[in-house]
Design an enzyme around this catalytic site. Sequence first.
Site, PDB file in Angstrom:
ATOM      1  N   SER A 145       0.811  -1.215   0.000  1.00  0.00           N
ATOM      2  CA  SER A 145       0.000   0.000   0.000  1.00  0.00           C
ATOM      3  C   SER A 145       0.852   1.276   0.000  1.00  0.00           C
ATOM      4  O   SER A 145       0.372   2.331  -0.409  1.00  0.00           O
ATOM      5  CB  SER A 145      -0.948  -0.001   1.200  1.00  0.00           C
ATOM      6  OG  SER A 145      -0.210  -0.167   2.392  1.00  0.00           O
ATOM      7  N   ASP A 386      -1.769   6.589  12.118  1.00  0.00           N
ATOM      8  CA  ASP A 386      -1.088   5.790  11.094  1.00  0.00           C
ATOM      9  C   ASP A 386       0.204   6.507  10.732  1.00  0.00           C
ATOM     10  O   ASP A 386       0.190   7.551  10.075  1.00  0.00           O
ATOM     11  CB  ASP A 386      -2.023   5.663   9.876  1.00  0.00           C
ATOM     12  CG  ASP A 386      -1.366   4.956   8.685  1.00  0.00           C
ATOM     13  OD1 ASP A 386      -0.132   4.755   8.688  1.00  0.00           O
ATOM     14  OD2 ASP A 386      -2.094   4.618   7.733  1.00  0.00           O
ATOM     15  N   HIS A 389       1.695   5.200   6.422  1.00  0.00           N
ATOM     16  CA  HIS A 389       1.269   5.773   5.137  1.00  0.00           C
ATOM     17  C   HIS A 389       1.473   7.293   5.112  1.00  0.00           C
ATOM     18  O   HIS A 389       1.610   7.925   6.162  1.00  0.00           O
ATOM     19  CB  HIS A 389      -0.202   5.419   4.892  1.00  0.00           C
ATOM     20  CG  HIS A 389      -0.413   3.945   4.726  1.00  0.00           C
ATOM     21  ND1 HIS A 389      -0.886   3.134   5.724  1.00  0.00           N
ATOM     22  CD2 HIS A 389      -0.176   3.153   3.661  1.00  0.00           C
ATOM     23  CE1 HIS A 389      -0.941   1.885   5.288  1.00  0.00           C
ATOM     24  NE2 HIS A 389      -0.509   1.869   4.038  1.00  0.00           N
TER      25      HIS A 389
END
Length: 414
Positions: A145, A386, A389
């Site tokens: 990702s 997070d 990312h």
Amino acid sequence: MAIRQYRRIHLLFRLALVSVMALGASRVILDNLRNNLLWPGSVEISTRHRYTVKMPIGVSEEETIEDGCNVFEGKWVWDNASRPLYREESCPFLVKQTTCLRNGRPDSFYQNWRWQPNTCNLPRFDGLKLMEILRDKRLMFVGDSVQRSMFESMVCLVQSAIPSDVRRSLQRIPPRKVFKVEEFNATIEYYWAPFIVESISDHATNHTVLKRLVRLDSVAKHSKEWQAANVLIFESYVWWMYKPMINATYGSLDNIQEYNVTTAYRLALETWANWIESSINPQTQKIFFTTMSPTHLWSWEWKPGADGNCFNETHPIEGSYWGTGSNLDIMGIVEDVLGELKVKVTLLNITQLSEFRKDGHTSVFGERKGKLLTKEQRNDPKNYADCIHWCLPGVPDTWNEILYALLLQDYRVQ
Ligand SMILES: *[C@@H]1O[C@H](CO)[C@@H](O)[C@H](O)[C@H]1NC(C)=O
Ligand SMILES: *[C@@H]1O[C@H](CO)[C@@H](O)[C@H](O)[C@H]1NC(C)=O
Ligand SMILES: *[C@@H]1O[C@H](CO)[C@@H](O)[C@H](O)[C@H]1NC(C)=O
Ligand SMILES: *[C@@H]1O[C@H](CO)[C@@H](O)[C@H](O)[C@H]1NC(C)=O
Ligand SMILES: *[C@@H]1O[C@H](CO)[C@@H](O)[C@H](O)[C@H]1NC(C)=O
Ligand SMILES: *[C@@H]1O[C@H](CO)[C@@H](O)[C@H](O)[C@H]1NC(C)=O
Ligand SMILES: *[C@@H]1O[C@H](CO)[C@@H](O)[C@H](O)[C@H]1NC(C)=O
């Protein structure tokens, strides 16, 4: 002490991974909405568009990277005049996970930093020129990702640079995503393969997070989809780093064993390297490998005594910095395996430059299990931030500026 810290790091890594990777099924719905999404301004045009005619690609002196300049060594400079290169709201292809401003992030400083190499300048990103380079070609990002955000960044960079009457579309063909610019017959693609080699996590959306099983000796199922691409950019790191050991097979599928992660990573990368050597034609194909994208899970690493993470960070780290999340053994393996290859693979060594960017992560302004965080979750950054990312526009744009700069160098007049 060292061992305690090591264990703590692994444990936290694990928590962070579970929280951000359990994206689950709702992403399918989101992505389906974007299927066949045509640019709203697209119009029926005649087959002879001005961009259907092939144009020569020139590299000016300012666009030339002098031999000997290491573009990965440098610093971040504040440049709110030229950055960001596109706007969040002007790129309909961004997924919710990365649109930090729309998701409520109060500051936008993270969009205003430009990477300045020490001994040369990066060329200005020119999306039309990139399209000319990719005319009748396929560029494909392969990985997890984090690599997907590099793909999305590239799509937005191109999207914002091409005139509105140029037709473009984004299609989801799991595990691929394909952005196509018709007049150039050029595609920018993404292929989900979090371990590069085959694994039980290869389904584009329905993949396990807690259970991992990697086939260290097998890449064929994926590689037949990569074979026809002209430019390939590979990346794989964070999925390996869930625990110090990983379940894997080598040879018989019945013989599942726990491997030391570093051993497993080396075997997997060698499997990939064998495919590169046997199948890539260096005359027509260019291969890149992106090094690990750093995480900022523990603020004590840059602010001694602190006990947080990337949450609330608004400025890059100044001075030298390398976080313990970026594993030097893995870096060494990448160096070894690429060094032994006879086919040239260009390293995108983005780790150090991204290390400085503790401010660039989605933090609490992203998703969990495919849903934006609730207010309560946002108020609990310790558990919900997070720090893996990145927001877009943001750090992955710089990775692409460098990729573009390197692709462009092939067109220098010798
Ligand atoms: C750009 O940054 C400078 C220095 O921080 C600031 O004074 C200026 O207001 C900023 N301009 C914009 C358009 O944000
Ligand atoms: C369009 O690009 C593909 C590669 O992506 C190529 O195989 C095909 O021949 C191209 N079509 C034309 C009309 O050139
Ligand atoms: C997801 O994969 C699991 C295991 O392969 C399967 O049992 C389940 O039905 C799948 N779920 C969906 C929504 O496809
Ligand atoms: C490997 O798989 C076994 C059986 O499912 C499991 O008990 C063990 O915890 C796994 N090891 C790792 C490192 O995940
Ligand atoms: C894994 O291998 C590396 C390198 O050989 C070694 O430094 C490390 O201690 C090993 N880790 C475990 C958990 O065995
Ligand atoms: C985050 O920053 C704000 C404003 O500077 C401050 O009031 C708040 O205490 C900070 N929160 C944490 C968890 O550091
Ligand atoms: C990437 O750059 C870092 C320093 O920024 C260096 O330590 C590392 O060896 C490089 N990696 C490779 C594979 O060359």
